[in-house]
Design a protein around this motif. Structure first.
Motif, PDB file in Angstrom:
ATOM      1  N   ILE A  30       0.904  -1.100   0.489  1.00  0.00           N
ATOM      2  CA  ILE A  30      -0.049  -0.272   0.101  1.00  0.00           C
ATOM      3  C   ILE A  30       1.154   1.118  -0.112  1.00  0.00           C
ATOM      4  O   ILE A  30       1.819   1.266   0.426  1.00  0.00           O
ATOM      5  CB  ILE A  30      -1.305  -0.334   1.200  1.00  0.00           C
ATOM      6  CG1 ILE A  30      -1.643  -1.148   1.558  1.00  0.00           C
ATOM      7  CG2 ILE A  30      -1.921   1.237   0.953  1.00  0.00           C
ATOM      8  CD1 ILE A  30      -2.969  -1.553   0.009  1.00  0.00           C
ATOM      9  N   ALA A  31       0.548   2.580  -1.180  1.00  0.00           N
ATOM     10  CA  ALA A  31       1.293   3.321  -0.730  1.00  0.00           C
ATOM     11  C   ALA A  31       1.173   4.462   0.204  1.00  0.00           C
ATOM     12  O   ALA A  31      -0.169   3.914   1.083  1.00  0.00           O
ATOM     13  CB  ALA A  31       0.823   4.313  -2.202  1.00  0.00           C
ATOM     14  N   ASN A  32       2.442   4.666   1.441  1.00  0.00           N
ATOM     15  CA  ASN A  32       1.536   5.832   2.100  1.00  0.00           C
ATOM     16  C   ASN A  32       0.681   4.695   2.926  1.00  0.00           C
ATOM     17  O   ASN A  32      -0.106   5.326   4.234  1.00  0.00           O
ATOM     18  CB  ASN A  32       1.253   7.063   2.050  1.00  0.00           C
ATOM     19  CG  ASN A  32       2.109   7.692   0.571  1.00  0.00           C
ATOM     20  OD1 ASN A  32       2.537   7.759   0.869  1.00  0.00           O
ATOM     21  ND2 ASN A  32       0.733   8.567  -0.001  1.00  0.00           N
ATOM     22  N   ASP A  33       1.582   3.540   3.519  1.00  0.00           N
ATOM     23  CA  ASP A  33       0.698   2.252   4.282  1.00  0.00           C
ATOM     24  C   ASP A  33       1.773   3.208   5.759  1.00  0.00           C
ATOM     25  O   ASP A  33       2.797   2.749   6.317  1.00  0.00           O
ATOM     26  CB  ASP A  33       1.715   1.379   4.665  1.00  0.00           C
ATOM     27  CG  ASP A  33       1.109   0.351   5.318  1.00  0.00           C
ATOM     28  OD1 ASP A  33       0.270   0.379   6.103  1.00  0.00           O
ATOM     29  OD2 ASP A  33       1.083  -0.587   4.489  1.00  0.00           O
ATOM     30  N   PHE A  75      15.808 -13.342 -13.581  1.00  0.00           N
ATOM     31  CA  PHE A  75      14.369 -13.023 -12.058  1.00  0.00           C
ATOM     32  C   PHE A  75      14.864 -11.693 -12.184  1.00  0.00           C
ATOM     33  O   PHE A  75      14.943 -10.704 -11.882  1.00  0.00           O
ATOM     34  CB  PHE A  75      15.174 -13.357 -10.947  1.00  0.00           C
ATOM     35  CG  PHE A  75      15.204 -15.182 -10.999  1.00  0.00           C
ATOM     36  CD1 PHE A  75      13.785 -16.375 -10.238  1.00  0.00           C
ATOM     37  CD2 PHE A  75      15.682 -15.442 -11.937  1.00  0.00           C
ATOM     38  CE1 PHE A  75      13.747 -17.497 -10.818  1.00  0.00           C
ATOM     39  CE2 PHE A  75      16.110 -17.213 -10.854  1.00  0.00           C
ATOM     40  CZ  PHE A  75      15.130 -17.479 -10.977  1.00  0.00           C
ATOM     41  N   THR A  76      12.857 -11.116 -11.820  1.00  0.00           N
ATOM     42  CA  THR A  76      12.647  -9.879 -11.863  1.00  0.00           C
ATOM     43  C   THR A  76      11.823  -9.624 -10.716  1.00  0.00           C
ATOM     44  O   THR A  76      10.956 -10.074 -10.159  1.00  0.00           O
ATOM     45  CB  THR A  76      11.678  -9.206 -13.224  1.00  0.00           C
ATOM     46  OG1 THR A  76      12.171  -7.427 -13.284  1.00  0.00           O
ATOM     47  CG2 THR A  76      10.247  -9.745 -13.208  1.00  0.00           C
ATOM     48  N   LEU A  77      11.873  -8.551  -9.970  1.00  0.00           N
ATOM     49  CA  LEU A  77      10.926  -8.330  -8.590  1.00  0.00           C
ATOM     50  C   LEU A  77      10.026  -7.177  -9.392  1.00  0.00           C
ATOM     51  O   LEU A  77      11.549  -5.660  -9.294  1.00  0.00           O
ATOM     52  CB  LEU A  77      11.623  -7.971  -7.421  1.00  0.00           C
ATOM     53  CG  LEU A  77      10.423  -7.350  -6.066  1.00  0.00           C
ATOM     54  CD1 LEU A  77      10.098  -8.197  -5.876  1.00  0.00           C
ATOM     55  CD2 LEU A  77      11.581  -6.949  -5.625  1.00  0.00           C
ATOM     56  N   ASP A  78       8.624  -7.353  -9.646  1.00  0.00           N
ATOM     57  CA  ASP A  78       7.599  -5.907 -10.133  1.00  0.00           C
ATOM     58  C   ASP A  78       7.407  -5.667  -8.741  1.00  0.00           C
ATOM     59  O   ASP A  78       6.863  -6.607  -7.705  1.00  0.00           O
ATOM     60  CB  ASP A  78       6.780  -6.892 -10.913  1.00  0.00           C
ATOM     61  CG  ASP A  78       7.777  -6.756 -12.640  1.00  0.00           C
ATOM     62  OD1 ASP A  78       8.824  -6.547 -12.659  1.00  0.00           O
ATOM     63  OD2 ASP A  78       6.693  -7.644 -12.882  1.00  0.00           O
ATOM     64  N   VAL A  79       6.860  -4.095  -7.824  1.00  0.00           N
ATOM     65  CA  VAL A  79       7.076  -3.244  -6.717  1.00  0.00           C
ATOM     66  C   VAL A  79       5.521  -2.925  -7.217  1.00  0.00           C
ATOM     67  O   VAL A  79       5.363  -1.810  -8.232  1.00  0.00           O
ATOM     68  CB  VAL A  79       7.578  -2.909  -6.126  1.00  0.00           C
ATOM     69  CG1 VAL A  79       7.071  -2.013  -5.494  1.00  0.00           C
ATOM     70  CG2 VAL A  79       9.114  -3.343  -6.015  1.00  0.00           C
ATOM     71  N   GLU A  80       4.232  -3.121  -6.812  1.00  0.00           N
ATOM     72  CA  GLU A  80       2.789  -2.493  -6.626  1.00  0.00           C
ATOM     73  C   GLU A  80       2.645  -1.513  -5.476  1.00  0.00           C
ATOM     74  O   GLU A  80       2.678  -2.727  -4.516  1.00  0.00           O
ATOM     75  CB  GLU A  80       2.439  -3.371  -8.144  1.00  0.00           C
ATOM     76  CG  GLU A  80       0.818  -2.466  -8.030  1.00  0.00           C
ATOM     77  CD  GLU A  80       0.122  -3.427  -9.161  1.00  0.00           C
ATOM     78  OE1 GLU A  80      -1.522  -2.847  -8.685  1.00  0.00           O
ATOM     79  OE2 GLU A  80       0.272  -4.375  -9.002  1.00  0.00           O
ATOM     80  N   LEU A  81       2.885  -0.652  -5.738  1.00  0.00           N
ATOM     81  CA  LEU A  81       2.084   0.261  -4.461  1.00  0.00           C
ATOM     82  C   LEU A  81       0.773   0.431  -4.312  1.00  0.00           C
ATOM     83  O   LEU A  81       0.794   1.380  -5.891  1.00  0.00           O
ATOM     84  CB  LEU A  81       3.198   0.856  -3.834  1.00  0.00           C
ATOM     85  CG  LEU A  81       4.352   0.347  -3.333  1.00  0.00           C
ATOM     86  CD1 LEU A  81       5.187   1.835  -2.286  1.00  0.00           C
ATOM     87  CD2 LEU A  81       4.371  -0.164  -2.313  1.00  0.00           C
ATOM     88  N   MET A  82       0.150   0.381  -4.012  1.00  0.00           N
ATOM     89  CA  MET A  82      -1.216   0.732  -4.459  1.00  0.00           C
ATOM     90  C   MET A  82      -1.847   1.912  -4.020  1.00  0.00           C
ATOM     91  O   MET A  82      -1.562   2.032  -2.484  1.00  0.00           O
ATOM     92  CB  MET A  82      -2.849  -0.591  -4.582  1.00  0.00           C
ATOM     93  CG  MET A  82      -2.284  -2.012  -4.933  1.00  0.00           C
ATOM     94  SD  MET A  82      -4.034  -2.985  -4.309  1.00  0.00           S
ATOM     95  CE  MET A  82      -3.824  -2.893  -2.608  1.00  0.00           C
TER      96      MET A  82
END
Length: 387
Positions: A30-33, A75-82
């Motif tokens: 979560i963005a700004n968690d 390998f790759t890490l995708d970051v999703e901040l909702m």
């Protein structure tokens, strides 16, 4: 132990299901968690700073470079901040549709529950945030694995240490709030499990009200009952930091202060842990924590499965990680694996002070018919998880 270079040479001669697409792992947070906002007390001190465990996930991926060259796969890490208007259920579903091998869930409880209910039947979901029993019991899901130890595993480790030393009479000192309540319940269950006696449980309260001084005075709270040890539960840390050396009788303190149980500790000096700790500190300028370890272990599980299968097919990887045959090096002296009944990563617990690992649980003398690591936490016969 096979060196990384030798492993790469061996793998170069093993066929691999090559794909031009990278093997993707997705982190969803979560963005700004608020969970990661500094928790300051009235003096301005921040006692419980939390960092997103992304750093550790990246460290785990950077450790695959030799394997990537050997396997012909990256390998790759995708970051999703909702943002608040985004759905975690949709985010997980879309990650799977894009071929993600696994999703690391760093979400508040409400969002976690929605994902587990709607998307928890297939693939790999790693809980890297919550220690609560519910995720391993009534709110478990077939796809949901846990690399962070449960409250029960941590309290069982402490209880083993107390039993081992003959400190059988416990004064349980706890704060209010949901997290403290869950930890206190875990401590009570561990005491019963290992034949310890809680002679008294007392709740402290941060207050300057003279009418409630018995709830904030350490000497008063720890007096009037014979005990061997004070088991302190204080998630916030504001009261607990004043308990060691202030008890009415000279007694050791365990739990939130004094001797604590951890999944990881920056002072572990064996099993390759110093190299991992040094690498993490060098790259990120801080010490690796238990939460960092949870993200690192989740990524390592995926990488290990891909390496062993010589393929990066999501269903095959998920089935392998969850199987009885799967095990991986977790730099704690034994190989870690996932319990088939609730998805929990089996792993030793480190019993440590602020600057030293004192013992590693399971301790000597605590046996199990199949796996001594299952003396920590909920064993299969007691599991309430019904996939």
């Amino acid at each position: 132990m096979i060196s990384r270079l030798l492993l790469a040479v061996v793998l170069l001669h093993v066929p691999f299901a090559f794909t031009s697409e990278p093997a993707r792992i997705v982190y969803i947070g979560i963005a700004n968690d608020g969970f990661y906002e500094p928790q300051t007390v009235y003096t301005g001190l921040s006692l419980r700073d939390r960092k997103r465990p992304l750093d550790a996930a990246q460290v785990a991926l950077r450790g695959t470079r030799i394997l990537e060259r050997a396997l012909g796969l990256s390998f790759t890490l995708d970051v999703e901040l909702m943002t608040p208007d985004q759905s975690p259920v949709t985010a997980v579903r879309e990650a799977r549709e894009r071929g993600a091998l696994a999703v690391l869930l760093d979400l508040p409880a409400e969002a976690m529950a929605a994902v587990a209910e709607s998307e928890g039947a297939e693939g790999l979901l790693f809980n890297i945030r919550h220690r609560d029993a519910r995720w391993r019991a009534e709110d478990c899901a077939p796809a949901l694995l846990h690399t962070l130890p449960s409250h029960a595993m941590l309290s069982d480790a402490l209880a083993q240490h107390l039993k081992f030393h003959g400190w059988s009479k416990i004064l349980l000192l706890s704060g209010s709030g949901d997290e403290n309540r869950l930890k206190a319940e875990a401590a009570r269950q561990s005491a019963v499990k290992f034949g310890l006696k809680i002679v008294a449980q007392r709740e402290f309260k941060l207050t300057n009200d003279p009418r409630q001084r018995d709830l904030s005075n350490v000497a008063l709270l720890t007096g009037g009952v014979s005990h061997d040890v004070v088991w302190l539960i204080d998630s916030e840390g504001e009261f607990g930091r004043y308990v060691p050396y202030a008890t009415q009788s000279p007694r050791p303190v365990v739990g939130s202060e004094g001797l604590s149980a951890h999944a990881w500790h920056w002072t572990l000096e064996r099993y390759g842990a110093p190299q991992l700790n040094q690498r993490f500190r060098r790259e990120h300028g801080r010490d690796m924590t238990s939460e960092d370890f949870a993200a690192w272990a989740a990524v390592r599980a995926v990488v290990t499965a891909v390496t062993e299968l010589r393929a990066a097919e999501p269903t095959a990887v998920a089935d392998h990680v969850r199987s009885e045959a799967f095990a991986m090096d977790i730099y704690k002296g034994v190989r870690g694996s996932f319990r088939t009944w609730n998805g929990q990563l089996r792993q030793p617990m480190l019993l440590a002070t602020h600057n030293a690992v004192i013992a590693i649980a399971p301790l000597s003398g605590f046996e199990h018919s199949l796996n001594t690591l299952d003396t920590l936490g909920v064993d299969k016969p007691q599991s309430l998880c019904r996939h």
